[in-house]
Write a protein that holds these residues in place. Structure first.
Motif, PDB file in Angstrom:
ATOM      1  N   PRO A   1       0.892  -1.119   0.082  1.00 27.75           N
ATOM      2  CA  PRO A   1       0.213   0.012  -0.005  1.00 27.75           C
ATOM      3  C   PRO A   1       0.667   1.186   0.215  1.00 27.75           C
ATOM      4  N   LEU A   2       0.241   2.224  -0.697  1.00 26.38           N
ATOM      5  CA  LEU A   2       0.777   3.307  -0.750  1.00 26.38           C
ATOM      6  C   LEU A   2       0.286   4.240  -0.298  1.00 26.38           C
ATOM      7  N   ASP A   3       1.508   5.449   0.535  1.00 18.16           N
ATOM      8  CA  ASP A   3       0.205   6.712   0.820  1.00 18.16           C
ATOM      9  C   ASP A   3       0.851   7.982  -0.356  1.00 18.16           C
ATOM     10  N   ILE A   4      -0.783   7.919  -1.272  1.00 17.84           N
ATOM     11  CA  ILE A   4      -0.477   8.293  -2.197  1.00 17.84           C
ATOM     12  C   ILE A   4      -0.246  10.058  -1.922  1.00 17.84           C
ATOM     13  N   LYS A   5      -0.201  11.122  -0.692  1.00 15.77           N
ATOM     14  CA  LYS A   5       0.407  11.921  -0.673  1.00 15.77           C
ATOM     15  C   LYS A   5       1.671  11.780  -0.394  1.00 15.77           C
ATOM     16  N   ASN A   6       2.445  11.044  -0.272  1.00 21.34           N
ATOM     17  CA  ASN A   6       3.989  11.032  -1.101  1.00 21.34           C
ATOM     18  C   ASN A   6       4.528  11.481  -1.700  1.00 21.34           C
ATOM     19  N   PRO A   7       5.719  12.492  -1.595  1.00 22.23           N
ATOM     20  CA  PRO A   7       5.963  13.473  -2.631  1.00 22.23           C
ATOM     21  C   PRO A   7       6.215  12.253  -3.543  1.00 22.23           C
ATOM     22  N   ALA A   8       6.366  12.336  -4.861  1.00 23.59           N
ATOM     23  CA  ALA A   8       6.691  11.239  -6.031  1.00 23.59           C
ATOM     24  C   ALA A   8       8.189  10.876  -5.978  1.00 23.59           C
ATOM     25  N   ASN A   9       9.062  11.746  -5.966  1.00 28.82           N
ATOM     26  CA  ASN A   9      10.487  10.662  -5.190  1.00 28.82           C
ATOM     27  C   ASN A   9      10.195   9.832  -4.761  1.00 28.82           C
ATOM     28  N   ARG A  10       9.751   9.770  -3.502  1.00 29.75           N
ATOM     29  CA  ARG A  10       9.892   9.112  -2.424  1.00 29.75           C
ATOM     30  C   ARG A  10       8.862   7.950  -3.180  1.00 29.75           C
TER      31      ARG A  10
ATOM     32  N   GLY B   1      27.566  31.990   1.769  1.00 24.48           N
ATOM     33  CA  GLY B   1      26.989  32.942   0.550  1.00 24.48           C
ATOM     34  C   GLY B   1      25.398  32.190   0.980  1.00 24.48           C
ATOM     35  N   ALA B   2      25.261  30.508   1.737  1.00 15.58           N
ATOM     36  CA  ALA B   2      24.133  30.166   0.762  1.00 15.58           C
ATOM     37  C   ALA B   2      22.790  30.199   1.857  1.00 15.58           C
ATOM     38  N   LYS B   3      21.540  30.660   1.450  1.00 17.01           N
ATOM     39  CA  LYS B   3      20.375  30.761   2.204  1.00 17.01           C
ATOM     40  C   LYS B   3      19.329  29.612   2.670  1.00 17.01           C
ATOM     41  N   LEU B   4      18.815  29.671   4.198  1.00 15.16           N
ATOM     42  CA  LEU B   4      18.334  28.876   4.108  1.00 15.16           C
ATOM     43  C   LEU B   4      16.992  28.554   3.447  1.00 15.16           C
ATOM     44  N   GLU B   5      16.521  29.532   3.017  1.00 12.89           N
ATOM     45  CA  GLU B   5      15.165  29.606   1.640  1.00 12.89           C
ATOM     46  C   GLU B   5      15.102  28.818   0.967  1.00 12.89           C
ATOM     47  N   ALA B   6      17.155  28.463   0.050  1.00 10.19           N
ATOM     48  CA  ALA B   6      16.886  27.622  -0.846  1.00 10.19           C
ATOM     49  C   ALA B   6      16.439  25.918  -0.917  1.00 10.19           C
ATOM     50  N   ILE B   7      17.188  25.925   0.675  1.00 11.59           N
ATOM     51  CA  ILE B   7      15.983  24.323   0.992  1.00 11.59           C
ATOM     52  C   ILE B   7      15.465  23.746   0.828  1.00 11.59           C
ATOM     53  N   VAL B   8      14.480  25.083   1.522  1.00 15.72           N
ATOM     54  CA  VAL B   8      12.860  24.691   1.348  1.00 15.72           C
ATOM     55  C   VAL B   8      12.212  23.596   0.831  1.00 15.72           C
ATOM     56  N   ARG B   9      12.165  24.617  -0.107  1.00 12.65           N
ATOM     57  CA  ARG B   9      11.500  24.189  -1.637  1.00 12.65           C
ATOM     58  C   ARG B   9      11.611  22.528  -0.839  1.00 12.65           C
ATOM     59  N   PRO B  10      13.117  22.276  -2.371  1.00 10.53           N
ATOM     60  CA  PRO B  10      13.212  20.671  -2.770  1.00 10.53           C
ATOM     61  C   PRO B  10      12.598  19.482  -0.677  1.00 10.53           C
ATOM     62  N   ILE B  11      12.908  20.170   0.114  1.00 10.32           N
ATOM     63  CA  ILE B  11      12.576  19.972   1.311  1.00 10.32           C
ATOM     64  C   ILE B  11      11.518  18.861   1.143  1.00 10.32           C
ATOM     65  N   LYS B  12      10.287  20.457   1.389  1.00  6.70           N
ATOM     66  CA  LYS B  12       8.485  20.627   1.007  1.00  6.70           C
ATOM     67  C   LYS B  12       8.564  19.420  -0.133  1.00  6.70           C
ATOM     68  N   GLN B  13       8.856  19.094  -1.135  1.00  5.48           N
ATOM     69  CA  GLN B  13       8.908  18.044  -2.326  1.00  5.48           C
ATOM     70  C   GLN B  13       9.062  16.682  -1.570  1.00  5.48           C
ATOM     71  N   LYS B  14      10.169  17.050  -1.306  1.00  8.93           N
ATOM     72  CA  LYS B  14      10.648  15.272  -1.300  1.00  8.93           C
ATOM     73  C   LYS B  14      10.409  14.735   0.154  1.00  8.93           C
ATOM     74  N   LEU B  15       9.750  15.103   0.841  1.00  3.46           N
ATOM     75  CA  LEU B  15       9.388  14.789   2.047  1.00  3.46           C
ATOM     76  C   LEU B  15       7.987  15.219   2.638  1.00  3.46           C
ATOM     77  N   PRO B  16       7.195  13.252   2.865  1.00  6.69           N
ATOM     78  CA  PRO B  16       5.972  13.832   3.401  1.00  6.69           C
ATOM     79  C   PRO B  16       6.248  14.590   4.606  1.00  6.69           C
ATOM     80  N   THR B  17       4.419  15.348   4.902  1.00  8.20           N
ATOM     81  CA  THR B  17       4.500  16.186   5.744  1.00  8.20           C
ATOM     82  C   THR B  17       4.885  16.179   7.129  1.00  8.20           C
ATOM     83  N   TYR B  18       4.551  15.007   7.433  1.00 10.52           N
ATOM     84  CA  TYR B  18       5.313  14.480   8.700  1.00 10.52           C
ATOM     85  C   TYR B  18       6.761  14.325   8.910  1.00 10.52           C
TER      86      TYR B  18
END
Lengths: 79, 481
Positions: free
Chosen positions: B79-88, B432-449
């Motif tokens: 069984p899949l949790d179909i709300k998981n990000p596509a990569n997972r 020089g890197a900003k925290l903002e830059a990593i938030v989007r990929p994390i939200k795309q790759k990890l389930p909410t919890y």
């Protein structure tokens, strides 16, 4: 009031890249506020503002945005 | 009795009993077995029999029919949790190496596998006999449930028919499930709580009522629903029950039909449990304990008289015929049980997971109290429990380290008195890197919890003199901020 709510939600419940870009009408549920986040938020609001939020009003509509939250709390502070 | 034969007997003995209710849709046992057989025929009418079938459907009647059909075809369901990000989801599908995926509608664009996509709505006209298959070998795999993995990627826990039916039978008998019972089902099917909802219920001729998913955000509407549907048994996670105790209008919605509440997945804070017990004086509560690998191996019938606000409740006594032992050196709980997993599923292969004497090492620290009850004292490793979900910090760290801006990171759990643990991350960024830059990929790759609720940026991670990450200092830094 919104500043305090913003601080609590963005520090404790939902992490977003740039809180300054998040408007008071933006969707908190879409941003990741889930049922456990709502529970903690309600406990925070009741402690912080000395209100009792009625059980039956705990609905997605009332926690959807900062504007909705503020209006909800104000209704009970004045009531 | 096997998983399928107990269900089959109910279908023959009481075909008119209601099996599933979801919104306006309901099926009796006769209709359920017919639809499951029909779908099963689609899976067996092929040259090479399917061995593993992924279920890419939301929790509900369709997914439950698909699960029964897969088992009926002698295959194993994933069984899949179909709300998981596509990569997972793609990772899990590639790892499971299924021959077929059952979903709804067109084949989705994100799917990378070449496995056959079967639209459940297009299977209704296939001719089939309504005979349910003969016995399936007890050691054949029935399900692979993917949980968070300590190696940084999701891990498939492979469970046999023997394991599922041992648990389902124990629970049905121990909690006296009968055809009169109305069971609320809220757990997603990739969560082991669903094994009770589906198989203990169907083996007894009870009815399963799928809780509308939006209700978890509104506890008083959830209790109104439990009342309206006369739910008698509910198995869920403590964090949701805490929310109900706090804001569920239980003083005006007394739930007279509710007999039994089972909870598992995380520690139930005693003050909230006490409150819930006071609001539901006629309900029997049970604390069920066990990782997905053993399902329930220990349980405690809640003794209201012994609930003390400042004392955690025990996990109790061995369940499901399990033999438990405590490792003398580390205090680790080890479990020998017919529920035990067959192994971990990895890249299309079954990898052994038990010690040579067939014990599963849980990684949980336990002790025995003066009454002979087992008591839980947390993890020996870093695993977190977030709203009942098992979360391995390593899996979050692996995703963080995929971001080119991140040079180092460590994830810990922040403990909260009301809702268990939540992941929080400390990261070291490139200059020089900003925290903002990593938030989007994390939200795309990890389930909410699994998404960290808090981030801090450090110049370097704290280390102990032996070179290991200093998690204690990290805890202080993350909890202070």
């Amino acid at each position: 009031m919104k500043k305090k709510l913003r601080d609590f939600i963005f520090q404790e419940l939902v992490f977003i890249a740039d809180p300054a870009q998040f408007s008071d009408d933006d969707d908190l549920l879409e941003a990741g506020l889930d049922s456990m986040g709502i529970m903690r938020l309600i406990m925070f609001i009741e402690n912080e503002y000395g209100v009792t939020l009625p059980d039956t009003e705990i609905e997605p509509d009332n926690v959807q945005s900062f504007n909705a939250l503020e209006q909800w709390i104000l209704r009970h502070q004045n009531g | 009795m096997s998983l399928l034969s107990a269900f089959n007997r109910q279908c023959q003995g009481a075909p008119d009993n209601i099996a599933f209710v979801e919104g306006d849709r309901q099926l009796n046992y006769q209709q359920l077995i017919q639809q499951a057989c029909q779908l099963s025929a689609c899976l067996t009418n092929t040259k090479n029999p399917y061995r593993r079938v992924v279920i890419a459907l939301d929790r509900g009647i369709d997914a439950a029919i698909a699960i029964l059909a897969v088992l009926g075809a002698g295959a194993c369901y994933i069984p899949l949790d179909i709300k998981n990000p596509a990569n997972r989801l793609n990772y899990i599908i590639n790892d499971a190496a299924p021959q077929c995926i059952i979903g709804k509608g067109h084949r989705p664009d994100w799917l990378e596998t070449s496995a056959l996509w079967l639209d459940i709505d297009q299977t209704a006209f296939v001719q089939s006999s309504t005979s349910w298959p003969a016995e399936v070998d007890a050691e054949a795999l029935a399900a692979i449930l993917y949980t968070s993995g300590s190696t940084g990627a999701p891990k498939g826990v492979a469970l046999s028919h023997r394991a599922l039916s041992n648990f389902a039978g124990w629970a049905a008998c121990n909690f006296k499930i009968s055809p009169c019972d109305r069971i609320a089902s809220l757990a997603p099917f990739h969560f082991d709580l669903s094994i009770f909802d589906l198989f203990s219920s169907l083996s007894c001729g009870a009815s399963v009522h799928f809780v509308p998913s939006g209700l978890t955000m509104s506890p008083s509407r959830l209790t109104a629903w439990l009342s309206e549907y006369c739910i008698s048994v509910f198995y869920t996670v403590p964090s949701l029950l805490s929310f109900i105790a706090l804001k569920g209008s239980l003083s005006t919605t007394p739930l007279p039909d509710l007999k039994t509440v089972l909870f598992a997945g995380e520690v139930f804070p005693t003050p909230q449990l006490k409150k819930l017990c006071a609001l539901l004086p006629a309900v029997d509560f049970y604390n069920l304990y066990g990782p997905t690998e053993t399902n329930v191996c220990c349980y405690w019938p809640v003794d209201r008289d012994r609930l003390q606000t400042d004392r955690p409740i025990p996990i109790g006594y061995p369940a499901c015929g399990a033999v438990l032992k405590i490792d003398a050196e580390m205090g680790e709980l080890q479990v020998q049980s017919a529920n035990n997993l067959s192994g971990y599923w990895q890249q299309g292969e079954l990898i052994a997971a038990l010690s040579t004497d067939n014990y599963y090492h849980t990684g949980d620290k336990v002790s025995l109290n003066e009454r002979g009850e087992y008591c839980y004292h947390g993890r020996l490793d870093r695993m977190l429990k977030c709203s009942g979900y098992r979360v391995e910090p390593a899996e979050i760290e692996a995703v963080l380290l995929q971001c080119p801006e991140v040079t180092g990171c460590a994830v810990i759990g922040i403990t909260d008195s009301s809702s268990g643990q939540r992941p929080a991350a400390a990261v070291v960024l490139k200059p020089g890197a900003k925290l903002e830059a990593i938030v989007r990929p994390i939200k795309q790759k990890l389930p909410t919890y699994m998404q960290p609720c808090k981030f801090i940026v450090l110049d370097s991670l704290p280390y102990l003199s032996n070179g290991k990450t200093d998690y204690q200092t990290l805890h202080q830094q993350l909890e202070k901020n």
